[in-house]
Design a protein around this motif. Structure first.
Motif, PDB file in Angstrom:
ATOM      1  N   GLN A 135      -3.686  -2.604  16.384  1.00 46.66           N
ATOM      2  CA  GLN A 135      -2.299  -2.535  16.852  1.00 46.66           C
ATOM      3  C   GLN A 135      -1.722  -3.938  17.041  1.00 46.66           C
ATOM      4  OE1 GLN A 135      -3.225  -0.044  20.272  1.00 46.66           O
ATOM      5  NE2 GLN A 135      -1.862   1.560  19.499  1.00 46.66           N
ATOM      6  N   TYR A 136      -2.526  -4.837  17.596  1.00 48.21           N
ATOM      7  CA  TYR A 136      -2.055  -6.207  17.815  1.00 48.21           C
ATOM      8  C   TYR A 136      -1.788  -6.915  16.488  1.00 48.21           C
ATOM      9  CZ  TYR A 136      -1.615 -10.940  19.586  1.00 48.21           C
ATOM     10  OH  TYR A 136      -1.145 -12.196  19.873  1.00 48.21           O
ATOM     11  N   SER A 137      -2.624  -6.632  15.483  1.00 48.81           N
ATOM     12  CA  SER A 137      -2.410  -7.226  14.159  1.00 48.81           C
ATOM     13  C   SER A 137      -1.074  -6.768  13.587  1.00 48.81           C
ATOM     14  CB  SER A 137      -3.557  -6.833  13.215  1.00 48.81           C
ATOM     15  OG  SER A 137      -4.798  -7.257  13.737  1.00 48.81           O
ATOM     16  N   TYR A 138      -0.763  -5.493  13.754  1.00 47.43           N
ATOM     17  CA  TYR A 138       0.523  -4.968  13.297  1.00 47.43           C
ATOM     18  C   TYR A 138       1.672  -5.629  14.070  1.00 47.43           C
ATOM     19  CZ  TYR A 138       4.517  -1.846  12.819  1.00 47.43           C
ATOM     20  OH  TYR A 138       5.776  -1.363  12.595  1.00 47.43           O
ATOM     21  N   ALA A 139       1.530  -5.724  15.412  1.00 51.52           N
ATOM     22  CA  ALA A 139       2.577  -6.344  16.229  1.00 51.52           C
ATOM     23  C   ALA A 139       2.773  -7.808  15.836  1.00 51.52           C
ATOM     24  CB  ALA A 139       2.210  -6.232  17.713  1.00 51.52           C
ATOM     25  N   ARG A 140       1.676  -8.500  15.505  1.00 52.57           N
ATOM     26  CA  ARG A 140       1.770  -9.897  15.064  1.00 52.57           C
ATOM     27  C   ARG A 140       2.581  -9.991  13.768  1.00 52.57           C
ATOM     28  NH1 ARG A 140      -3.613 -13.274  14.996  1.00 52.57           N
ATOM     29  NH2 ARG A 140      -2.734 -14.136  16.924  1.00 52.57           N
ATOM     30  N   ALA A 141       2.317  -9.096  12.824  1.00 54.26           N
ATOM     31  CA  ALA A 141       3.065  -9.097  11.565  1.00 54.26           C
ATOM     32  C   ALA A 141       4.555  -8.853  11.825  1.00 54.26           C
ATOM     33  CB  ALA A 141       2.510  -8.032  10.624  1.00 54.26           C
ATOM     34  N   CYS A 142       4.846  -7.900  12.719  1.00 51.13           N
ATOM     35  CA  CYS A 142       6.245  -7.615  13.062  1.00 51.13           C
ATOM     36  C   CYS A 142       6.910  -8.832  13.705  1.00 51.13           C
ATOM     37  CB  CYS A 142       6.327  -6.419  14.009  1.00 51.13           C
ATOM     38  SG  CYS A 142       5.879  -4.848  13.251  1.00 51.13           S
ATOM     39  N   SER A 143       6.184  -9.540  14.552  1.00 52.46           N
ATOM     40  CA  SER A 143       6.707 -10.730  15.228  1.00 52.46           C
ATOM     41  C   SER A 143       7.073 -11.811  14.215  1.00 52.46           C
ATOM     42  CB  SER A 143       5.669 -11.256  16.221  1.00 52.46           C
ATOM     43  OG  SER A 143       6.101 -12.468  16.809  1.00 52.46           O
ATOM     44  N   ILE A 144       6.203 -12.012  13.226  1.00 53.71           N
ATOM     45  CA  ILE A 144       6.476 -13.013  12.180  1.00 53.71           C
ATOM     46  C   ILE A 144       7.759 -12.655  11.444  1.00 53.71           C
ATOM     47  CG2 ILE A 144       5.655 -13.935   9.972  1.00 53.71           C
ATOM     48  CD1 ILE A 144       2.771 -13.504  11.081  1.00 53.71           C
ATOM     49  N   LEU A 145       7.899 -11.396  11.086  1.00 50.12           N
ATOM     50  CA  LEU A 145       9.078 -10.958  10.336  1.00 50.12           C
ATOM     51  C   LEU A 145      10.349 -11.091  11.168  1.00 50.12           C
ATOM     52  CD1 LEU A 145       7.542  -7.802   8.601  1.00 50.12           C
ATOM     53  CD2 LEU A 145       7.938 -10.050   7.573  1.00 50.12           C
ATOM     54  N   VAL A 157       6.788 -11.431   2.190  1.00 51.29           N
ATOM     55  CA  VAL A 157       6.586 -10.133   1.529  1.00 51.29           C
ATOM     56  C   VAL A 157       5.157  -9.655   1.756  1.00 51.29           C
ATOM     57  CG1 VAL A 157       6.395  -8.995  -0.717  1.00 51.29           C
ATOM     58  CG2 VAL A 157       8.405 -10.373  -0.189  1.00 51.29           C
ATOM     59  N   LEU A 158       4.199 -10.556   1.692  1.00 49.36           N
ATOM     60  CA  LEU A 158       2.800 -10.204   1.955  1.00 49.36           C
ATOM     61  C   LEU A 158       2.643  -9.674   3.386  1.00 49.36           C
ATOM     62  CD1 LEU A 158      -0.186 -10.305   0.903  1.00 49.36           C
ATOM     63  CD2 LEU A 158      -0.347 -12.527   2.040  1.00 49.36           C
ATOM     64  N   VAL A 159       3.254 -10.365   4.347  1.00 54.09           N
ATOM     65  CA  VAL A 159       3.180  -9.937   5.751  1.00 54.09           C
ATOM     66  C   VAL A 159       3.834  -8.566   5.923  1.00 54.09           C
ATOM     67  CG1 VAL A 159       3.949 -10.447   8.110  1.00 54.09           C
ATOM     68  CG2 VAL A 159       3.092 -12.298   6.643  1.00 54.09           C
ATOM     69  N   GLU A 160       4.974  -8.365   5.258  1.00 52.58           N
ATOM     70  CA  GLU A 160       5.676  -7.079   5.352  1.00 52.58           C
ATOM     71  C   GLU A 160       4.812  -5.949   4.784  1.00 52.58           C
ATOM     72  OE1 GLU A 160       9.889  -4.941   4.068  1.00 52.58           O
ATOM     73  OE2 GLU A 160       9.431  -6.957   3.362  1.00 52.58           O
ATOM     74  N   ALA A 161       4.154  -6.213   3.663  1.00 48.90           N
ATOM     75  CA  ALA A 161       3.287  -5.197   3.059  1.00 48.90           C
ATOM     76  C   ALA A 161       2.115  -4.865   3.975  1.00 48.90           C
ATOM     77  CB  ALA A 161       2.777  -5.684   1.700  1.00 48.90           C
ATOM     78  N   VAL A 162       1.551  -5.880   4.625  1.00 47.00           N
ATOM     79  CA  VAL A 162       0.470  -5.647   5.590  1.00 47.00           C
ATOM     80  C   VAL A 162       0.963  -4.751   6.726  1.00 47.00           C
ATOM     81  CG1 VAL A 162      -0.970  -6.730   7.360  1.00 47.00           C
ATOM     82  CG2 VAL A 162      -0.836  -7.743   5.077  1.00 47.00           C
ATOM     83  N   ALA A 163       2.154  -5.050   7.249  1.00 47.48           N
ATOM     84  CA  ALA A 163       2.716  -4.256   8.346  1.00 47.48           C
ATOM     85  C   ALA A 163       2.906  -2.801   7.926  1.00 47.48           C
ATOM     86  CB  ALA A 163       4.051  -4.857   8.800  1.00 47.48           C
TER      87      ALA A 163
END
Length: 561
Positions: free
Chosen positions: A450-460, A537-543
């Protein structure tokens, strides 16, 4: 894009029919180390046919193979190693994920066919213990996976609201129960009575006969027995729904065992007409082929049994849903029961019984032993969930005190920790109950994903990134590792479907989270250069994929933590 099919086709053409393409596909491997390429083909099997050494064959193939998707080919001993064009594959994979979003990984397998899934199924008048967690969360995840594969799952909570135990509970209530105490704390008081009954029955075995007699009264429609049963049932469902609300799980049907009381006579008649019922010591049984023992349909006192009821339930579900498959997510200790159930249905001439599947799982143990409601040795799921939410609240308060919607996120994280701790284990494994392990917020845990997902969202958010397409220009090792994992997601869904195994998805989202966090720790994602949009785009795909993976497991994905 399926690079394995492309490489297999190239090899088949180069080998001029020396090995069938399907066999080539089966032999293709993913090397353990990136230095050996993205795909590898072993040449051992060709040595006898081509009368050459495997290394010689590999060397010849490496010099002749080429494809626009493949940057270069190397022979290393008996292996042909393929290196893919990273920017082409990355662009194709990431663009596809952004186009599909939460539809990415959808598989057209089920054609919208119905699949009833029997899950959770706690017994009324007993607390919802940790022992019920596995069927509930495994069954819910399987339902999500089946929907992802274009089936229409029907989640059935087959409540245990009938059986001899209710006769025992009625006896216990009449002898030792207090209406006032039960009204105050119904489940706890009913559990006390149930445990007390079995302690007393060890000293006075005649109590067991009294319990059976009261259950027979209940089956015969005795007014007092039916009133008490209805009271116990309604109080239990109120308590159960509190747990299901916490878990975020709902059902399409809550028809319990009692629902089939008026449907069992038909089953007995069908068995009689098929000349399958045989009397054995006053009871009615169906003889089955070895090594299965006879299936007991009616006891000597005329009372029906689980098997009778489950046959009636199976027939009702087939008539109601016309299912393609019927799945029973029930503990491994019930394996024999389901073997007998399916065998009796097939003896009745119901070919659809071949499409009924028992999905067993291991137990949650306490101190190496099975939890027992009868002996009062249970850990209450509500207490575990409450403690998990409390610990998540403390963690959030310490690390991010300014977080908005703190209570909502704490609930998502705490509950997610409990669900993920179960689902990350192969379902057939027994799990030793440990509140400490369950509520860890680091390592291979739900909160970590969950934190990994939240981190990706934060970057975006910080990048003010607008979802959309960009020409991908990523070729570094760390992003390539992520792209390959993302590309593998539909295969993961296929494997989880084929094996009815949610842990495959749980392990995958941990792997993807680890790869993403390694990338985050080593790459300056936000630096303004020509590859910024590619990285975003890579971060968005991960999210997108992490959120969908968590959803399939029945776990929320908070955008901030």
């Amino acid at each position: 894009m399926n690079e394995k099919l492309i490489v297999a086709s190239c090899l088949s053409h180069a080998l001029d029919g020396a090995l069938h393409e399907e066999r080539i596909l089966a032999l293709l491997e993913q090397p353990k180390h990136a230095i050996h390429g993205d795909l590898a083909f072993p040449c051992f099997e060709l040595a006898k046919t081509l009368r050459k050494s495997p290394a010689g064959i590999a060397s010849e193939l490496a010099n002749t193979l080429q494809h626009k998707l493949v940057s270069h080919v190397e022979a290393v001993g008996p292996y042909v190693n393929f290196f893919l064009h990273r920017h082409i594959v990355s662009n194709t994979v990431l663009t596809h994920i952004l186009d599909e979003r939460n539809r990415y990984g959808n598989l057209a397998i089920g054609d919208g066919q119905h699949v009833p899934i029997d899950l959770s199924s706690p017994n009324i008048a007993k607390p919802f213990s940790m022992g019920h967690l596995r069927s509930t969360v495994i069954g819910n995840a399987i339902a999500n996976i089946m929907a992802k594969c274009d089936y229409k799952p029907i989640k059935i909570n087959y409540i245990g609201d009938w059986g001899t135990q209710f006769g025992k509970l009625i006896v216990a209530y009449k002898k030792w129960g207090s209406p006032e105490q039960i009204k105050q704390t119904p489940i706890k008081e009913l559990l006390k009575l149930y445990v007390h009954f079995h302690k007393e029955a060890e000293k006075y075995p005649a109590l067991e006969d009294e319990g059976r007699a009261w259950f027979k009264k209940l089956e015969d429609g005795n007014e007092e027995a039916h009133h008490l049963w209805g009271w116990f049932r309604s109080e239990s469902l109120i308590e159960f729904n509190k747990i299901y609300d916490l878990l975020g799980i709902s059902f399409d049907s809550t028809n319990g065992e009692a629902f089939y009381n008026d449907k069992m006579d038909e089953i007995v008649t069908l068995l009689e007409e098929a000349h399958l019922l045989i009397e054995d010591n006053g009871a009615q049984v169906v003889m089955l082929e070895e090594p299965l023992p006879p299936c007991l349909i009616k006891k000597s006192d005329g009372a029906t049994l689980y098997a009778t009821r489950d046959i009636a339930a199976a027939l009702y579900r087939k008539r109601t849903y016309n299912f393609a498959q019927a799945i029973y997510v029930v503990g491994g200790e019930q394996r024999l029961h389901f073997q007998q159930l399916f065998a009796v249905l097939q003896k009745l001439g119901f070919d659809w019984a071949k499409n009924m599947i028992h999905v067993p799982f291991g137990m949650i143990l306490k101190d190496g032993k099975k939890m027992s409601t009868r002996k009062g040795k249970v850990v209450l799921l509500e207490e575990v969930l409450t403690e998990a939410i409390h610990m998540a609240t403390q963690n959030i308060t310490e690390k991010n005190p300014a977080l908005t919607k703190k209570e909502v996120v704490a609930r998502q994280v705490g509950v997610g920790a409990v669900i993920f701790h179960d689902l990350k284990n192969d379902r057939m494994n027994n799990i030793e109950f440990s509140l400490e392990d369950m509520l860890k917020f680091e390592g291979e845990t739900g909160p970590y994903v969950q934190y990994s997902y939240a981190r990706a969202c934060s970057i975006l958010r910080k990048a003010s990134h607008t979802p959309g397409q960009a020409t991908i220009q990523l070729e570094d090792d760390l992003s390539w590792t992520i792209v390959k994992l993302l590309h593998h997601f539909p295969t993961i869904i296929q494997q989880a479907h084929d094996k009815l195994e949610p842990s495959i998805i749980a392990k995958y989202v941990v792997d993807l989270s680890q790869a993403f966090n390694t990338y985050y720790g080593n790459v300056h994602i936000m630096i303004e250069d020509e590859q910024l949009q590619s990285r975003l785009v890579l971060v968005e795909a991960v999210a997108i994929v992490l959120k969908e993976g968590l959803r399939l497991l029945g776990i929320a994905a908070p955008e901030e933590m």
